[in-house]
Motif scaffolding. Sequence first.
Motif, short mmCIF file in Angstrom:
data_model
loop_
_atom_site.label_atom_id
_atom_site.label_comp_id
_atom_site.label_asym_id
_atom_site.label_seq_id
_atom_site.Cartn_x
_atom_site.Cartn_y
_atom_site.Cartn_z
N ASN A 108 -8.51 -16.59 15.87
CA ASN A 108 -9.69 -16.85 15.05
C ASN A 108 -9.58 -16.23 13.65
N GLY A 109 -8.41 -15.71 13.30
CA GLY A 109 -8.19 -15.17 11.97
C GLY A 109 -8.47 -13.70 11.81
N THR A 110 -8.97 -13.03 12.84
CA THR A 110 -9.23 -11.60 12.74
C THR A 110 -7.93 -10.80 12.88
N ILE A 111 -7.91 -9.64 12.26
CA ILE A 111 -6.76 -8.74 12.36
C ILE A 111 -7.09 -7.69 13.42
N PHE A 112 -6.27 -7.65 14.49
CA PHE A 112 -6.57 -6.75 15.59
C PHE A 112 -5.64 -5.55 15.66
N ASP A 113 -4.57 -5.53 14.83
CA ASP A 113 -3.68 -4.38 14.83
C ASP A 113 -2.90 -4.36 13.53
N HIS A 114 -2.33 -3.18 13.22
CA HIS A 114 -1.65 -3.00 11.93
C HIS A 114 -0.52 -1.99 12.09
N ASN A 115 0.65 -2.33 11.55
CA ASN A 115 1.79 -1.42 11.51
C ASN A 115 2.13 -1.16 10.05
N PRO A 116 1.95 0.08 9.54
CA PRO A 116 2.13 0.33 8.10
C PRO A 116 3.58 0.34 7.64
N GLY A 117 4.54 0.37 8.57
CA GLY A 117 5.94 0.37 8.19
C GLY A 117 6.41 1.71 7.65
N GLN A 118 7.68 1.74 7.23
CA GLN A 118 8.28 2.96 6.73
C GLN A 118 8.71 2.77 5.27
N PRO A 119 8.40 3.72 4.38
CA PRO A 119 8.83 3.61 2.98
C PRO A 119 10.35 3.42 2.88
N GLY A 120 10.75 2.43 2.11
CA GLY A 120 12.16 2.15 1.91
C GLY A 120 12.75 1.15 2.86
N ASP A 121 11.98 0.71 3.88
CA ASP A 121 12.57 -0.19 4.87
C ASP A 121 12.70 -1.63 4.36
N ALA A 122 12.17 -1.93 3.17
CA ALA A 122 12.26 -3.29 2.63
C ALA A 122 12.94 -3.31 1.26
N GLY A 123 13.79 -2.35 1.02
CA GLY A 123 14.50 -2.30 -0.25
C GLY A 123 14.53 -0.89 -0.79
N ASN A 124 15.72 -0.35 -0.94
CA ASN A 124 15.88 1.03 -1.40
C ASN A 124 17.12 1.07 -2.29
N ARG A 125 16.92 0.83 -3.58
CA ARG A 125 18.07 0.76 -4.47
C ARG A 125 17.66 1.15 -5.89
N LYS A 126 18.68 1.39 -6.71
CA LYS A 126 18.47 1.75 -8.11
C LYS A 126 19.49 1.03 -8.98
N ASP A 127 19.00 0.37 -10.03
CA ASP A 127 19.85 -0.26 -11.03
C ASP A 127 19.62 0.42 -12.36
N SER A 128 20.70 0.64 -13.11
CA SER A 128 20.56 1.26 -14.42
C SER A 128 21.62 0.71 -15.36
N VAL A 129 21.33 0.78 -16.65
CA VAL A 129 22.24 0.29 -17.69
C VAL A 129 22.20 1.24 -18.88
N ASP A 130 23.38 1.63 -19.34
CA ASP A 130 23.54 2.26 -20.64
C ASP A 130 24.07 1.19 -21.59
N ALA A 131 23.48 1.09 -22.77
CA ALA A 131 23.89 0.05 -23.71
C ALA A 131 24.04 0.62 -25.10
N LEU A 132 25.15 0.27 -25.74
CA LEU A 132 25.40 0.63 -27.13
C LEU A 132 25.52 -0.66 -27.92
N ALA A 133 24.65 -0.83 -28.91
CA ALA A 133 24.58 -2.09 -29.64
C ALA A 133 24.76 -1.87 -31.14
#
Length: 766
Positions: free
Chosen positions: A435-460
């Motif tokens: 009927n569309g009601t939410i009867f339970d909830h799992n908050p998950g774990q931080p980082g479980d859906a993507g845990n990465r770092k991108d960086s760039v040094d640029a000299l122009a």
Amino acid sequence: MKKQIDRRAVNTRPLTGRSLLVKSLACLGICMATTPAMAEEAAAKVKLAPVTVVGEHQERLERPGSAHVVTEQELRAQNYDNIDQALRRVPGVYFRQEDGFGLFPNISLRGTDTTRSAKITVMEDGVMIAPAPYSAPAAYFSPATGRMSSIEVLKGSSQVKYGPHITGGVLNYQSTQIPLKQRAYLRSTYGEFGDFRAHGFVGNTLDTEWGRFGYVLEGYFRRNDGFKEIDKTPDFRNSGDTGFTRFEPMVKLSFEPKTDLYQHFEFKFGYSSIDADETYLGLADADFRNNPYRRYAASRFDNITTEQFRGHLRHFIAPTDNLDVTTTFYYTEFSRNWQKLHDLRNVPGVGNMNLSRAVAGANGGAGLACLKGDLDCTLRVRNNNRDYMTQGVESVANYRFDTGQIAHHITGGVRYHYDEERRFQRDELFFQAANGTIFDHNPGQPGDAGNRKDSVDALAFHMQDRIRWGRWQFIPGIRYERLWLNHKNFDNQANSGRASLDLFAGGLGVVYDLSEEWKLIGGAHRGFSPPNPTSVVVNKLKEETSTGFEWGARYLGMNGALSAEAIGFLTLFDDLIVVDNIGGTGTGMADNLGKAQSLGLEFSTTFDAGMANNWGFSNPYFFTFTYTDATQRSNARSTNPESIFSFGEKGNKIPYIPEYQLTTGTSIEFAEWAFNFTASYIGATYTSASNVTAQVDGDGNPDARFGKTDSYWLLDMSAHYQVKRGVRILAGVHNLLDEKYISSRQPHGPRPGAPRMAYAGFELNF
């Protein structure tokens, strides 16, 4: 002899001699210093203009490429706070509307990919404002259009001064400038859907015994309840909560010390926050036709919050009359979390399900029933929690000299830049009953859906010379950037690594003064756009490059009452970089579409009948038109069915680039009142490189992102009345005819543009 520089003196005449003073700041590789000739008795007077990419009126006429400015008056006339609305009167600009408010713009210049404006260089006051212009340009921030004093758009052969994305063009927001005398301003409007806006500032410039000090304090606020309505369920009744709140204060300070050499310091600090109940989820075609402003119950948890701190410190010095140097230090922090429905789990008879397929009615409509709250399933909601940081320093010098009858204006700059994106995402599960009601909830774990770092040094590095010889101007320029890219995947160290790229660009622009009224222009330009570190390290992707050509003419006559510009352009893209998905499908990395071309015509004209006929009031007309044939020159390299850029064939149209666009308008402006009218037409587009009209991907599976968008007309009207000096009342209507249309099929299915919105308010200016 000590020189006293007067910022209030204005001179826009072209360069004609050796005895010169600098006219405007140049910083971050995007300022153009104008160099008017001055008589000896006036040599100590000069206007220090704001940082621009286009420059003042005379400089725009002298440019070899396309350059347009949307002025403060034009922005205020129609009460625009949506960058898509503001840019309709600029030819060669395309936009894919997503939320109806312009919170997350998708802008293209001359046929580049529209996704998140990632293929153009976006700046505010000459400082890049994408959260991480190199590491993650396709991000979720754009400043409030409603607080800007102007917006500049530059395309064509002048782009070698700007980077890193110069296959399309440059967009520069101009913030409120420090006033030269005491000024207080307040504008407030209230409209439909609870739309409330307030914009105000105070500022002044003061002469002290230590020098000249200027300041402006500004605040901008907007709140809107939203024009969509979420399906109700037994445990959810907040169906109209689909709006947003935005807050942007700013402080800007300047100081010109009394020193032998003219110097100017500028400090700026700004803050921005957004809290929006926005979603990636669209509608099934049948539901869209019935009610385009509906939202399915499964999207009720969707919300994005963003926060940005930005600042710069700029120093300008003119050691001699023909040399000036500008150095800018800049720093930006940006964080956001878009909590949004990612996909469906445990759909009866299906299992896990992609949202675009669910919206398209795949698997007998089971997923669609789940989205509407009519079936038991699990909603997986992803918290796209990301932090960004940008910092850098650039120094730009302008040097002017003559060799015989040839005048030179050389601009050269060097910039060191660093930026990064840090992803630390999590998934949470909401368990839904039939009927569309939410009867339970799992908050998950931080980082479980993507845990990465991108960086760039640029000299122009960049260098450009504006060479004037008689009626001719030649503007050659070069740009070089060295990038060091780093990708670190904390979940999979094997996919981590480092890489480097060397990027080259160059161009030549030509202007010929056919007469005092006519100028012929042309140019050729090689551009580049780098991929992000993940795509380089993991997919070994190389930069996108382009070769662009343009040719045309400008006219300014009838004592300024009539102006026109027509420019033909051809851009050949090699290794066109596209985002393979948006909204959680695909691999999440960029890909090469292959070769493409964008061929077209840009035309714009303005005519003030009141000025031309000395009527005693102003009656301006404007008309802009763009024709574009943006097509693939090779078959798409991608065969990933999750990508809208897969399975495209040579000759197919580039997604979301309409063939025809036009905007026209007029106004009648008396001393006490004015009336404004604007009409825009946007042509239909394909929403995938495969150019299918049905909602099916390259493998024949149902997918709501595939198909077409609608063509549509939008009419905006406004008026104001000057009650007395400094006091004005105003009113208007956007989308007067209440046009209903599919503006996009991304991220997940058909999305509408904004409906009719009326407003009224006041403006105080003292």
